[in-house]
Design a protein around this motif. Structure first.
Motif, PDB file in Angstrom:
ATOM      1  N   ALA A  58     -44.814  -7.078  58.907  1.00 44.17           N
ATOM      2  CA  ALA A  58     -45.785  -7.839  59.695  1.00 44.17           C
ATOM      3  C   ALA A  58     -47.137  -7.144  59.634  1.00 44.17           C
ATOM      4  O   ALA A  58     -47.224  -5.921  59.586  1.00 44.17           O
ATOM      5  CB  ALA A  58     -45.315  -7.947  61.145  1.00 44.17           C
ATOM      6  N   ALA A 105     -47.839  -9.222  69.373  1.00 47.71           N
ATOM      7  CA  ALA A 105     -46.525  -9.046  69.996  1.00 47.71           C
ATOM      8  C   ALA A 105     -46.601  -8.026  71.126  1.00 47.71           C
ATOM      9  O   ALA A 105     -46.005  -8.220  72.191  1.00 47.71           O
ATOM     10  CB  ALA A 105     -45.507  -8.611  68.952  1.00 47.71           C
ATOM     11  N   LEU A 106     -47.330  -6.952  70.910  1.00 49.26           N
ATOM     12  CA  LEU A 106     -47.482  -5.928  71.939  1.00 49.26           C
ATOM     13  C   LEU A 106     -48.160  -6.500  73.181  1.00 49.26           C
ATOM     14  O   LEU A 106     -47.720  -6.265  74.312  1.00 49.26           O
ATOM     15  CB  LEU A 106     -48.286  -4.740  71.403  1.00 49.26           C
ATOM     16  CG  LEU A 106     -48.603  -3.637  72.397  1.00 49.26           C
ATOM     17  CD1 LEU A 106     -47.328  -2.981  72.898  1.00 49.26           C
ATOM     18  CD2 LEU A 106     -49.519  -2.610  71.767  1.00 49.26           C
ATOM     19  N   TRP A 121     -40.895  -5.701  61.218  1.00 48.04           N
ATOM     20  CA  TRP A 121     -42.154  -5.248  61.806  1.00 48.04           C
ATOM     21  C   TRP A 121     -42.986  -4.434  60.819  1.00 48.04           C
ATOM     22  O   TRP A 121     -44.218  -4.431  60.907  1.00 48.04           O
ATOM     23  CB  TRP A 121     -41.893  -4.480  63.103  1.00 48.04           C
ATOM     24  CG  TRP A 121     -41.512  -5.434  64.185  1.00 48.04           C
ATOM     25  CD1 TRP A 121     -40.296  -5.546  64.777  1.00 48.04           C
ATOM     26  CD2 TRP A 121     -42.331  -6.449  64.764  1.00 48.04           C
ATOM     27  NE1 TRP A 121     -40.315  -6.576  65.688  1.00 48.04           N
ATOM     28  CE2 TRP A 121     -41.547  -7.139  65.700  1.00 48.04           C
ATOM     29  CE3 TRP A 121     -43.654  -6.848  64.577  1.00 48.04           C
ATOM     30  CZ2 TRP A 121     -42.042  -8.207  66.455  1.00 48.04           C
ATOM     31  CZ3 TRP A 121     -44.135  -7.911  65.328  1.00 48.04           C
ATOM     32  CH2 TRP A 121     -43.348  -8.576  66.252  1.00 48.04           C
ATOM     33  N   GLN A 122     -42.359  -3.754  59.875  1.00 51.59           N
ATOM     34  CA  GLN A 122     -43.126  -3.046  58.862  1.00 51.59           C
ATOM     35  C   GLN A 122     -43.829  -4.019  57.918  1.00 51.59           C
ATOM     36  O   GLN A 122     -44.893  -3.719  57.406  1.00 51.59           O
ATOM     37  CB  GLN A 122     -42.227  -2.090  58.074  1.00 51.59           C
ATOM     38  CG  GLN A 122     -41.855  -0.866  58.877  1.00 51.59           C
ATOM     39  CD  GLN A 122     -40.947   0.083  58.123  1.00 51.59           C
ATOM     40  OE1 GLN A 122     -40.230  -0.316  57.208  1.00 51.59           O
ATOM     41  NE2 GLN A 122     -40.960   1.339  58.524  1.00 51.59           N
ATOM     42  N   ASP A 138     -34.824  -5.401  61.968  1.00 48.28           N
ATOM     43  CA  ASP A 138     -35.966  -5.395  62.876  1.00 48.28           C
ATOM     44  C   ASP A 138     -37.063  -4.465  62.366  1.00 48.28           C
ATOM     45  O   ASP A 138     -38.246  -4.830  62.345  1.00 48.28           O
ATOM     46  CB  ASP A 138     -35.504  -4.973  64.267  1.00 48.28           C
ATOM     47  CG  ASP A 138     -36.561  -5.183  65.323  1.00 48.28           C
ATOM     48  OD1 ASP A 138     -36.989  -6.336  65.508  1.00 48.28           O
ATOM     49  OD2 ASP A 138     -36.956  -4.191  65.959  1.00 48.28           O
ATOM     50  N   ARG A 161     -48.432  -7.494  64.931  1.00 49.75           N
ATOM     51  CA  ARG A 161     -47.863  -6.426  65.767  1.00 49.75           C
ATOM     52  C   ARG A 161     -48.642  -6.287  67.069  1.00 49.75           C
ATOM     53  O   ARG A 161     -48.058  -6.147  68.146  1.00 49.75           O
ATOM     54  CB  ARG A 161     -47.836  -5.113  64.998  1.00 49.75           C
ATOM     55  CG  ARG A 161     -46.829  -5.112  63.859  1.00 49.75           C
ATOM     56  CD  ARG A 161     -46.591  -3.736  63.275  1.00 49.75           C
ATOM     57  NE  ARG A 161     -47.769  -3.121  62.712  1.00 49.75           N
ATOM     58  CZ  ARG A 161     -48.139  -3.189  61.426  1.00 49.75           C
ATOM     59  NH1 ARG A 161     -47.395  -3.869  60.577  1.00 49.75           N
ATOM     60  NH2 ARG A 161     -49.209  -2.584  61.006  1.00 49.75           N
ATOM     61  N   PRO A 178     -50.972  -6.021  61.000  1.00 44.38           N
ATOM     62  CA  PRO A 178     -51.400  -5.383  62.252  1.00 44.38           C
ATOM     63  C   PRO A 178     -51.722  -6.398  63.345  1.00 44.38           C
ATOM     64  O   PRO A 178     -51.454  -6.147  64.520  1.00 44.38           O
ATOM     65  CB  PRO A 178     -52.641  -4.581  61.867  1.00 44.38           C
ATOM     66  CG  PRO A 178     -52.892  -4.813  60.432  1.00 44.38           C
ATOM     67  CD  PRO A 178     -51.818  -5.656  59.876  1.00 44.38           C
TER      68      PRO A 178
END
Length: 68
Positions: free
Chosen positions: A37, A45-46, A34-35, A30, A42, A39
């Motif tokens: 992905a 998703a947020l 995400w690292q 995980d 991210r 910005p």
């Protein structure tokens, strides 16, 4: 191919999955995901998580079942 079938096929091409044998392996995957992905991914998703939480909180409200 219908529009729905085409969209479904495109979504399946973008799906990324993993099968972890432990919690630690899942967490490492995980974190790496995400690292890698960008910005925009991210942030998207947020925003989606935040919207989901707002819906959950609204459903938990004591007045949620009353007709509006």
């Amino acid at each position: 191919m219908s529009i729905l079938e085409e969209r479904s096929a495109k979504r399946r091409e973008r799906l990324v999955t993993n099968r972890a044998m432990s919690v630690e392996e899942a967490e490492a995957w995980d974190l790496d995901f995400w690292q890698q992905a960008g910005p925009e991914a991210r942030l998207s998703a947020l925003v989606a998580i935040r919207e989901d939480l707002a819906l959950i909180e609204a459903a938990r409200s004591p007045n949620a079942s009353e007709p509006g």
